[in-house]
Design a protein around this motif. Structure first.
Motif, PDB file in Angstrom:
ATOM      1  N   TYR A  89     -60.999 -10.202  22.311  1.00 35.21           N
ATOM      2  CA  TYR A  89     -62.307  -9.722  21.869  1.00 35.21           C
ATOM      3  C   TYR A  89     -63.275 -10.893  21.766  1.00 35.21           C
ATOM      4  O   TYR A  89     -62.920 -11.963  21.268  1.00 35.21           O
ATOM      5  CB  TYR A  89     -62.203  -9.043  20.501  1.00 35.21           C
ATOM      6  CG  TYR A  89     -61.520  -7.696  20.532  1.00 35.21           C
ATOM      7  CD1 TYR A  89     -62.034  -6.650  21.293  1.00 35.21           C
ATOM      8  CD2 TYR A  89     -60.363  -7.464  19.792  1.00 35.21           C
ATOM      9  CE1 TYR A  89     -61.408  -5.412  21.317  1.00 35.21           C
ATOM     10  CE2 TYR A  89     -59.737  -6.226  19.809  1.00 35.21           C
ATOM     11  CZ  TYR A  89     -60.267  -5.206  20.572  1.00 35.21           C
ATOM     12  OH  TYR A  89     -59.652  -3.979  20.596  1.00 35.21           O
ATOM     13  N   ARG A 106     -67.573  -7.853  23.974  1.00 37.69           N
ATOM     14  CA  ARG A 106     -66.817  -7.742  25.218  1.00 37.69           C
ATOM     15  C   ARG A 106     -65.326  -7.735  24.902  1.00 37.69           C
ATOM     16  O   ARG A 106     -64.883  -8.294  23.905  1.00 37.69           O
ATOM     17  CB  ARG A 106     -67.104  -8.928  26.148  1.00 37.69           C
ATOM     18  CG  ARG A 106     -68.545  -9.094  26.564  1.00 37.69           C
ATOM     19  CD  ARG A 106     -69.008  -8.072  27.559  1.00 37.69           C
ATOM     20  NE  ARG A 106     -68.243  -8.063  28.803  1.00 37.69           N
ATOM     21  CZ  ARG A 106     -68.506  -7.236  29.810  1.00 37.69           C
ATOM     22  NH1 ARG A 106     -69.491  -6.358  29.713  1.00 37.69           N
ATOM     23  NH2 ARG A 106     -67.779  -7.273  30.915  1.00 37.69           N
ATOM     24  N   VAL A 107     -64.573  -7.091  25.772  1.00 37.25           N
ATOM     25  CA  VAL A 107     -63.121  -7.064  25.633  1.00 37.25           C
ATOM     26  C   VAL A 107     -62.489  -7.321  26.995  1.00 37.25           C
ATOM     27  O   VAL A 107     -63.052  -6.961  28.034  1.00 37.25           O
ATOM     28  CB  VAL A 107     -62.631  -5.700  25.079  1.00 37.25           C
ATOM     29  CG1 VAL A 107     -62.954  -4.564  26.047  1.00 37.25           C
ATOM     30  CG2 VAL A 107     -61.138  -5.740  24.780  1.00 37.25           C
ATOM     31  N   THR A 124     -67.760  -3.526  24.449  1.00 38.45           N
ATOM     32  CA  THR A 124     -67.234  -2.871  23.251  1.00 38.45           C
ATOM     33  C   THR A 124     -68.389  -2.615  22.291  1.00 38.45           C
ATOM     34  O   THR A 124     -69.434  -3.261  22.371  1.00 38.45           O
ATOM     35  CB  THR A 124     -66.201  -3.747  22.512  1.00 38.45           C
ATOM     36  OG1 THR A 124     -66.861  -4.925  22.006  1.00 38.45           O
ATOM     37  CG2 THR A 124     -65.060  -4.146  23.422  1.00 38.45           C
ATOM     38  N   LYS A 125     -68.188  -1.681  21.397  1.00 39.60           N
ATOM     39  CA  LYS A 125     -69.131  -1.522  20.288  1.00 39.60           C
ATOM     40  C   LYS A 125     -68.343  -1.149  19.044  1.00 39.60           C
ATOM     41  O   LYS A 125     -67.406  -0.348  19.098  1.00 39.60           O
ATOM     42  CB  LYS A 125     -70.211  -0.484  20.600  1.00 39.60           C
ATOM     43  CG  LYS A 125     -69.738   0.920  20.907  1.00 39.60           C
ATOM     44  CD  LYS A 125     -70.926   1.795  21.307  1.00 39.60           C
ATOM     45  CE  LYS A 125     -70.495   3.198  21.705  1.00 39.60           C
ATOM     46  NZ  LYS A 125     -71.613   3.998  22.256  1.00 39.60           N
ATOM     47  N   LEU A 133     -63.678   0.762  17.072  1.00 39.18           N
ATOM     48  CA  LEU A 133     -64.127  -0.082  18.168  1.00 39.18           C
ATOM     49  C   LEU A 133     -63.964   0.704  19.469  1.00 39.18           C
ATOM     50  O   LEU A 133     -62.847   0.965  19.914  1.00 39.18           O
ATOM     51  CB  LEU A 133     -63.337  -1.386  18.234  1.00 39.18           C
ATOM     52  CG  LEU A 133     -63.895  -2.360  19.278  1.00 39.18           C
ATOM     53  CD1 LEU A 133     -64.004  -3.771  18.698  1.00 39.18           C
ATOM     54  CD2 LEU A 133     -63.036  -2.389  20.524  1.00 39.18           C
ATOM     55  N   PHE A 135     -64.634   1.179  23.591  1.00 36.43           N
ATOM     56  CA  PHE A 135     -64.654   0.237  24.710  1.00 36.43           C
ATOM     57  C   PHE A 135     -64.652   0.987  26.034  1.00 36.43           C
ATOM     58  O   PHE A 135     -64.329   2.174  26.102  1.00 36.43           O
ATOM     59  CB  PHE A 135     -63.446  -0.711  24.641  1.00 36.43           C
ATOM     60  CG  PHE A 135     -62.108  -0.011  24.678  1.00 36.43           C
ATOM     61  CD1 PHE A 135     -61.452   0.222  25.879  1.00 36.43           C
ATOM     62  CD2 PHE A 135     -61.511   0.420  23.503  1.00 36.43           C
ATOM     63  CE1 PHE A 135     -60.222   0.867  25.914  1.00 36.43           C
ATOM     64  CE2 PHE A 135     -60.271   1.071  23.518  1.00 36.43           C
ATOM     65  CZ  PHE A 135     -59.633   1.292  24.728  1.00 36.43           C
ATOM     66  N   GLN A 172     -65.884   8.190  24.666  1.00 33.58           N
ATOM     67  CA  GLN A 172     -65.342   6.887  25.043  1.00 33.58           C
ATOM     68  C   GLN A 172     -63.944   6.659  24.473  1.00 33.58           C
ATOM     69  O   GLN A 172     -63.536   7.302  23.510  1.00 33.58           O
ATOM     70  CB  GLN A 172     -66.289   5.783  24.549  1.00 33.58           C
ATOM     71  CG  GLN A 172     -67.680   5.867  25.164  1.00 33.58           C
ATOM     72  CD  GLN A 172     -68.663   4.918  24.508  1.00 33.58           C
ATOM     73  OE1 GLN A 172     -68.553   4.604  23.329  1.00 33.58           O
ATOM     74  NE2 GLN A 172     -69.644   4.458  25.280  1.00 33.58           N
ATOM     75  N   PHE A 174     -61.349   4.494  22.309  1.00 31.94           N
ATOM     76  CA  PHE A 174     -61.590   3.683  21.113  1.00 31.94           C
ATOM     77  C   PHE A 174     -60.295   3.435  20.345  1.00 31.94           C
ATOM     78  O   PHE A 174     -59.285   4.117  20.526  1.00 31.94           O
ATOM     79  CB  PHE A 174     -62.612   4.351  20.188  1.00 31.94           C
ATOM     80  CG  PHE A 174     -62.175   5.674  19.601  1.00 31.94           C
ATOM     81  CD1 PHE A 174     -61.311   5.733  18.511  1.00 31.94           C
ATOM     82  CD2 PHE A 174     -62.637   6.869  20.142  1.00 31.94           C
ATOM     83  CE1 PHE A 174     -60.909   6.951  17.980  1.00 31.94           C
ATOM     84  CE2 PHE A 174     -62.238   8.091  19.612  1.00 31.94           C
ATOM     85  CZ  PHE A 174     -61.375   8.129  18.530  1.00 31.94           C
TER      86      PHE A 174
END
Length: 202
Positions: A89, A106-107, A124-125, A133, A135, A172, A174
């Motif tokens: 991460y 980012r991942v 990612t958020k 999280l 992604f 998404q 997660f």
């Protein structure tokens, strides 16, 4: 405290290639207990606590059921030592277009075995109110014995990345993190399975 020791021992057994492994059943029951406690205590984490490189150590399967729960946990198992799966991460890079309460980072997920290295990466958020999280893997890199064979966007990856920040988390992939420690973390995936990662030395 005993619960944390069980999870730490499970993670260390893979990171350090140790034979001191708690039974899979005890690890699964401990994870479920910690998850319940985390929800009850309404613990909050932040994306900075996830920064770094984490090796996948333990996972559970899932199986569908007709009961109201919909999905129940399958057996837990340790990741075999012939394959190494790593999550990396990276710190958030927010912009003025990023919605409030969302941190974009980012991942990179890397799988290594038999000289092959496959890396998937993307945005990612982190939804801090729920410790979720989300992604999306939008790029892929393939290496064989250190030689890069391919690197670029997955089909539709550029488009997915452009709309990632504003797309609903419900659409998404997660992880819902319920345990974040300095040396190990645990989460439940969108599909219902549980997982443990151990921190790798930098």
């Amino acid at each position: 405290m005993e619960d944390l020791i069980t999870i730490e021992t499970a993670a260390n057994s893979i990171i350090n290639n140790s034979t001191n492994k708690p039974s899979p059943d005890s690890v699964v029951s401990t994870l479920i207990q910690i998850e319940k406690q985390s929800k009850k205590q309404d613990k909050k984490y932040n994306i900075e606590q996830l920064s770094g490189n984490w090796q996948l150590c333990f996972i559970t399967g899932t199986k569908k059921t007709r009961k109201r729960a919909g999905i129940v946990l399958g057996a837990g198992r340790y990741i075999p030592n012939w394959v190494k799966i790593t999550l990396s991460y990276f710190s958030p890079l927010n912009t003025s277009e990023t919605p409030e309460q969302i941190e974009i980072g980012r991942v990179e997920n890397t799988v290594e075995f038999a000289g092959l290295k496959l890396s998937l990466s993307g945005p990612t958020k982190f939804i801090d109110k729920k410790n979720i999280l989300a992604f999306d893997f939008t790029k892929i890199t393939v290496k064989l014995l250190g030689v890069k064979l391919y690197s670029g966007y997955i089909r539709g990856g550029q488009e997915s990345e452009d709309k990632f920040a504003t797309e609903s988390v419900g659409k998404q992939a997660f992880f819902a993190y319920f345990l974040i420690q300095e040396k190990f973390i645990a989460a439940r995936g969108r599909g219902g399975g549980l997982a443990i990662w151990g921190k790798l030395a930098t």
